[in-house]
Design an enzyme around this catalytic site. Structure first.
Site, mmCIF file in Angstrom:
data_model
loop_
_atom_site.group_PDB
_atom_site.id
_atom_site.type_symbol
_atom_site.label_atom_id
_atom_site.label_comp_id
_atom_site.label_asym_id
_atom_site.label_seq_id
_atom_site.Cartn_x
_atom_site.Cartn_y
_atom_site.Cartn_z
ATOM 1 N N ASP A 1 0.841 -1.091 -0.014
ATOM 2 C CA ASP A 1 -0.019 0.050 0.052
ATOM 3 C C ASP A 1 0.893 1.185 -0.010
ATOM 4 O OD1 ASP A 1 -2.310 1.439 -0.025
ATOM 5 O OD2 ASP A 1 -3.146 0.343 1.475
ATOM 6 N N ASP B 1 -10.938 1.775 -3.100
ATOM 7 C CA ASP B 1 -11.319 1.412 -1.968
ATOM 8 C C ASP B 1 -12.904 1.584 -1.930
ATOM 9 O OD1 ASP B 1 -8.886 1.143 -0.598
ATOM 10 O OD2 ASP B 1 -8.572 3.069 0.341
#
Length: 706
Positions: A451, A519
């Site tokens: 990430d 997301d």
């Protein structure tokens, strides 16, 4: 194939359906000749013989015609190359030779004043119509350092047409890859990122069409940049109507690197293609090229995964993760991923980043026991990391506060309570290698979700003579670290994530196995995001999750398990809900959807994609074709006035064949499916379906004309 004609000063690169041609004049001016349908060397010579455009006051005959415009001399377009020393700025080159190495053409130029060597690379593979272009800039002299202000990977010249239309993918967090088309007007249109990573705001891709191309018809020119840091693509329409596109690393011209004698810089690849098959044809060409030449191990199928983040957040334990793993395994999941909070003192987003060792209270014996339990359940085991970041509340930051990007005497900006490590520093690179290599060595980890949850804001490097270089060298160091980890741990798969789709580009895709698209896991929102994403990238890398209803991440939308699964099955299927809250009926239904996905997975991940109808409030659908089989995923957002949704006209199948529905046994003629379509049976709100068809020999009995 590369053909050299015209006394070795005209070159034609050809793929299966297209050609690209350029010509070097007697004055060493490298001119673009052709990009489009296949042509011969004789055709290219005829184009070269046409000569320059007529004189026009206050304009340069080179503008819009040069293959790679540089700063300096009679040019007024945006330069692709800008170099300076303390005394001289700009470039004046002479041709120094051409070389052909397989499918790569290399054209070399030199600037005697700077001691500069410039090599233009062009590659067109025999199995693809994608042209890969990049440049190498070298300091070959003995004089002072050269400051490389800008070195774009390529400049693309389009044929003279009227009424160009620009397509781009814009967005923001939770709304990435949204497709927008607009008229191209005179002047410059710039898209890019000055954030240190690719960014949620724009994907580094643009497409242009001039004659109202459709999804399946018309000429489309598209380009895409393979770079995971700050970048810029500029589309210029010049006063005479010509269009030129430049692009490369860095958002502005403030400086990339300083080259000492003997040093060089190689740009990222800026790839382009032409297709006469509309936007869908262009997409399928991009997809095939990436699967063949960009994505590692692309022939393998990506497993169905479960990720624990939305179920647990930061409150995790080994026992809790094992309970989720048991439910996931019973559902048919193939990869179980522990997300954030397994390491350091990571009980919230305020602490722990940088300390990549298991939390002793939550995993007293490390990750090994849980990984072995997950393997015993028949699944692979994965973890989440964010190596380029650090919390101020961490052992790493307390020991090395100088390792973060910062400006002396200035406040250190925190986003999501974290700072950015200066990955351009060798000591930081060494630390991350040691931590991550040990992590992958000490536990049987099969998958890493990597990430990157904030942008650059304080990109300083106190004490460094040329701190500006960190913008480029951070990305080079990231690539080198991933390459080194992949070489040392070849069975470990990597996923690129950046708060969702904030780092998706051809550069990172050449080092990762899939990407986290967004997301936003709302199944309706995802349809538009996936529609945009597949303009460039294949479903084989497009991770999509089924999460809880009501949607807890964003909007509270209520949707059926059917709608959520069919939405996520359009890419690499994942599940991210709290399985401990799912009922037995929901778990059983989910198991059925996972079984179905595994049956259609070869088509979804490796088939040809056709976008049948865009997600615009009504019926939308995509189709995948591979060999004798095809599958259609359809979604109905809302039904109005009780009217039956329109038929879906299929694509990419044989009009002379017949196709059997594998679920109902109904038989359909290919010509009817192509020209009249089939009914989906969808009704109401947020309904979805999967239709599987297989080509077969025409039966003797009557055939349905549904």
């Amino acid at each position: 194939m590369i053909e050299s004609v015209g006394n070795g000063r005209t070159w034609v690169l050809s793929g299966p359906a297209s050609s690209y041609a350029l010509h070097l004049t007697d004055g060493d001016e490298l001119l673009h000749l052709h990009w489009g349908p296949r042509i011969s060397g004789a055709d290219a010579e005829a184009l070269a013989a046409q000569g320059p455009p007529p004189y026009w006051p206050f304009e340069s005959p080179l503008d819009g015609h040069e293959e790679y415009p540089v700063e300096g001399g009679p040019r007024f377009v945006r330069p692709a190359l800008s170099v300076r020393t303390a005394e001289v700025r700009g470039t004046e080159w002479t041709f120094a030779g051409a070389a052909v190495d397989g499918d790569e053409l290399r054209l070399r130029f030199v600037d005697a004043v700077h001691g500069l060597g410039l090599t233009l690379h062009h590659r067109m593979r025999d199995d693809a119509d994608v042209i890969e272009r990049w440049v190498t800039v070298a300091h070959e002299g003995e004089g002072p350092d050269l400051e490389l202000l800008r070195a774009d990977a390529a400049a693309w010249t389009l044929p003279l047409r009227g009424g160009w239309r620009l397509s781009q993918l814009h967005g923001r967090w939770a709304a990435e890859s949204l497709l927008v088309r607009s008229e191209l007007t005179y002047g410059e249109r710039v898209v890019g990122s000055r954030r240190g990573h690719t960014g949620h705001q724009h994907l580094p891709w643009v497409a242009l069409d001039a004659e109202s191309a459709t999804e399946e018809r018309g000429d489309v020119y598209a380009v895409a940049l393979g770079w995971s840091g700050s970048w810029r693509i500029c589309v210029q329409q010049l006063p005479d109507g010509l269009v030129q596109i430049t692009g490369g690393a860095g958002h502005d011209d403030s400086g990339l690197l300083r080259l000492a004698p003997g040093r060089s810089y190689t740009s990222p690849v800026f790839a382009g293609l032409w297709s006469d098959g509309g936007f869908g044809g262009a997409s399928r060409a991009w997809h095939a090229w990436q699967l063949a030449h960009v994505i590692p191990d692309a022939a393998s199928e990506r497993p169905v995964l479960y990720n624990s983040w939305e179920a647990t957040g930061f409150d995790i334990s080994e026992e809790q993760q094992l309970a989720l793993a048991q439910r996931a395994a019973a559902m048919g999941v193939e990869l179980f991923v522990v997300d954030d909070a397994w390491f350091g003192q990571r009980t919230s987003d305020r602490a722990g980043l940088g300390d990549w060792t298991p939390n002793a209270e939550r995993f007293p014996k490390g990750l090994g026991p849980l990984a072995h339990e997950v393997h015993a359940l028949g699944m692979q085991f994965g973890i989440w990391v964010e190596p380029e970041m650090v919390n101020a509340d961490s052992d790493l930051y307390r020991a090395h506060p100088d390792w973060v990007q910062h400006h002396q005497g200035r406040a250190r900006t925190e986003f999501r309570n974290q700072l950015v490590l200066n990955l351009a520093r060798e000591d930081v690179q060494d630390y991350l290698w040691e931590q991550l290599d040990a992590l992958l060595t000490n536990a049987p980890i099969d998958y890493v979700k990597w990430d990157f949850n904030r942008c650059f804001t304080d990109a300083g490097w106190p004490g460094e003579e040329y701190p500006q270089k960190l913008w480029v060298e951070h990305v080079h160091a990231l690539y080198a670290l991933l390459d080194r980890l992949r070489a040392a741990h070849p069975t470990v798969a990597f996923e690129s994530c950046s708060g969702g789709g904030g780092r998706i580009d051809l550069g990172i895709l050449s080092r990762t196995d899939q990407v986290w698209t967004s997301d936003n896991t709302d199944p309706l929102d995802r349809l538009a995001i996936q529609q945009g994403f597949t303009q460039l990238h294949p479903a084989r890398v497009m991770a999509a999750w089924v999460t809880d209803s009501p949607n807890v991440q964003l909007n509270g939308r209520v949707s059926t398990l059917r709608f959520r699964f069919v939405s996520a099955m359009a890419g690499v299927l994942g599940i991210g809900g709290d399985l401990t809250e799912w009922t037995d009926d929901e778990l059983a239904e989910a198991r059925g959807w996972v079984e179905l996905y595994k049956k259609i997975r070869p088509l979804v991940q490796h088939g040809e994609l056709y976008r049948l109808r865009a997600p615009d409030r009504g019926l939308s659908a995509v189709q995948y074709v591979r060999g004798e089989e095809t599958v259609v995923l359809g979604w109905l957002q809302a039904q109005h006035y009780g009217e039956r949704p329109p038929r879906l006209r299929l694509r990419g199948i044989d009009a002379a064949a017949v196709y059997e529905c594998l679920d109902t046994g109904a038989v359909h003629r290919g010509s009817v499916l192509l020209h009249h379509g089939l009914h989906t049976g969808l009704k109401g709100d947020l309904d979805a379906t999967v239709i599987r068809l297989r080509r077969r020999q025409p039966p003797q009995a009557s055939i349905s004309h549904q």
